[in-house]
Design a protein around this motif. Sequence first.
Motif, short mmCIF file in Angstrom:
data_model
loop_
_atom_site.label_atom_id
_atom_site.label_comp_id
_atom_site.label_asym_id
_atom_site.label_seq_id
_atom_site.Cartn_x
_atom_site.Cartn_y
_atom_site.Cartn_z
N ILE A 418 14.30 8.07 -51.18
CA ILE A 418 14.22 9.31 -51.95
C ILE A 418 15.65 9.73 -52.34
N ALA A 419 15.87 9.93 -53.64
CA ALA A 419 17.16 10.37 -54.20
C ALA A 419 18.27 9.33 -54.08
N LEU A 420 17.93 8.12 -53.64
CA LEU A 420 18.97 7.11 -53.42
C LEU A 420 19.63 6.67 -54.74
N LYS A 421 18.80 6.38 -55.74
CA LYS A 421 19.38 5.94 -57.02
C LYS A 421 20.23 7.04 -57.64
N ALA A 422 19.77 8.28 -57.51
CA ALA A 422 20.55 9.40 -58.06
C ALA A 422 21.87 9.53 -57.31
N GLU A 423 21.83 9.37 -56.00
CA GLU A 423 23.06 9.44 -55.20
C GLU A 423 24.05 8.37 -55.67
N ARG A 424 23.53 7.21 -56.03
CA ARG A 424 24.41 6.10 -56.44
C ARG A 424 24.76 6.13 -57.93
N GLY A 425 24.24 7.14 -58.64
CA GLY A 425 24.52 7.23 -60.07
C GLY A 425 23.80 6.18 -60.89
N GLU A 426 22.61 5.75 -60.37
CA GLU A 426 21.90 4.66 -61.06
C GLU A 426 20.72 5.14 -61.91
N VAL A 427 20.56 6.45 -62.05
CA VAL A 427 19.47 6.94 -62.91
C VAL A 427 20.04 7.23 -64.29
#
Length: 430
Positions: A418-427
């Motif tokens: 949950i929220a991992l891609k957003a944390e990594r700037g991948e969205v």
Amino acid sequence: MKILVVGNGAREHAIVHSLAAEPVTVGVTHELHAAPGNPGMGAQARLHAVDPDDGGAVATLATSLGADLVVVGPEAPLVAGVADAVRDAGIPVFGPSAEAARLEGSKAFAKEVMATANVPTAMAHVCTTLDEVAAALDAFGPPFVVKDDGLAAGKGVVVTSDRDAALEHARASLVARGDAGTVVVEEYLDGPEVSLFCLCDGSTVVPLVPAQDFKRVGDDDAGPNTGGMGAYTPLDWAPAGLVGEVVDRIAQPTVDEMARRGTPFSGVLYVGLALTSRGTRVVEFNVRFGDPEIQAVLARLRTPLSGVLLAAAQGGLAQLEPLTWTDDAVVNVVVASQGYPESPRKGDPITGIDAAAALDGVHVLHAGTAVDDGALVSAGGRVLSVVGRGDDLAAARAASYAGVALIDLPGSHHRTDIALKAERGEVAVP
Ligand code: AMP
Ligand code: GLY
């Protein structure tokens, strides 16, 4: 204020949790009630064993309590007219009429309103026979999107590249509703999804902050759709003008069209969006707060919730001061029971909630829980929402998952991303 919250999920617990926190933020203590509520809500509100879908019973309870405000959480009572019954009893109610709740209750109705109001959404065919479905599938091509035209708790939609699976879902949906069955076949929308909750009072629209939900059961969006396995806010990757665009092009025209029809919309219009390569499109409307998104969104709201909900209920949103928000991040991870979503197992013991809630920046909201012989046990598919906050998404994720790690529910599962891609700037918007 005396406030009655109708419903028994984590969404309703989040509402009670925010209302109960107001003495800290504004020094006002409310008398809180819930019908029927859940064991978690019982710590902050008095619980009443009243059927939430029975408008007469809810109105009678609200009257006997002398409630100043009734907040109807889930869609089923709204579609059944519970808000109408409370309004008819002369009590302010947060939630739309049954007529206006058709924006969620019927996908075909929502599509018709969107078309009239010129709201951008996926192209769609409303079908009543399998032949019509087959023709629509072939007109759009894969991936195929087939929706049951009725309330299905987020599980009535199949998105698949397998034409036979798409036809089978359509067949099952048509059969399940007998002669009245309709299914909606849609154009596939690419791009990330966003949930934006817009408070409405019949004419004015006030947006909350956007959030993102994770609908599929497994990490990396594997497996079937669920009611939602987690959520986060803020969406640092979203275009700067998104909220204004959604209010101007989607929510306000929809509210205006509902008023023009003589069925004004009040409560919350949940705008489910896809940010596609061809622009912002509505995936769906709902007529209540999204669960699990609202658990994250409310955790960032600084403005006292009671005044906001009352203003929506009483037509006073135009006079409301602008909402204020914390500038940190919140992540909500859902702990689900074994077998969810297909066949959730009930009756397993739950421990560790107090330890999780004792962590800095963590609180735990109940959904499918019950008390059996004095012990807390699971009683539904989505059991708990573990809400963590931090200065940024990485810290909020760390807080939430530290809480999840302390909770023990045999056989339970949760998503770890949950929220991992957003944390990594991948969205990114395509
Ligand atoms: P709904 O019940 O309409 O919200 O659909 C549930 C989920 O199915 C959505 O959140 C999307 O993930 C997916 N979905 C629905 N409609 C579409 C579409 N037209 N294109 C792609 N995915 C969709
Ligand atoms: N989070 C999806 C829903 O509430 O429908």
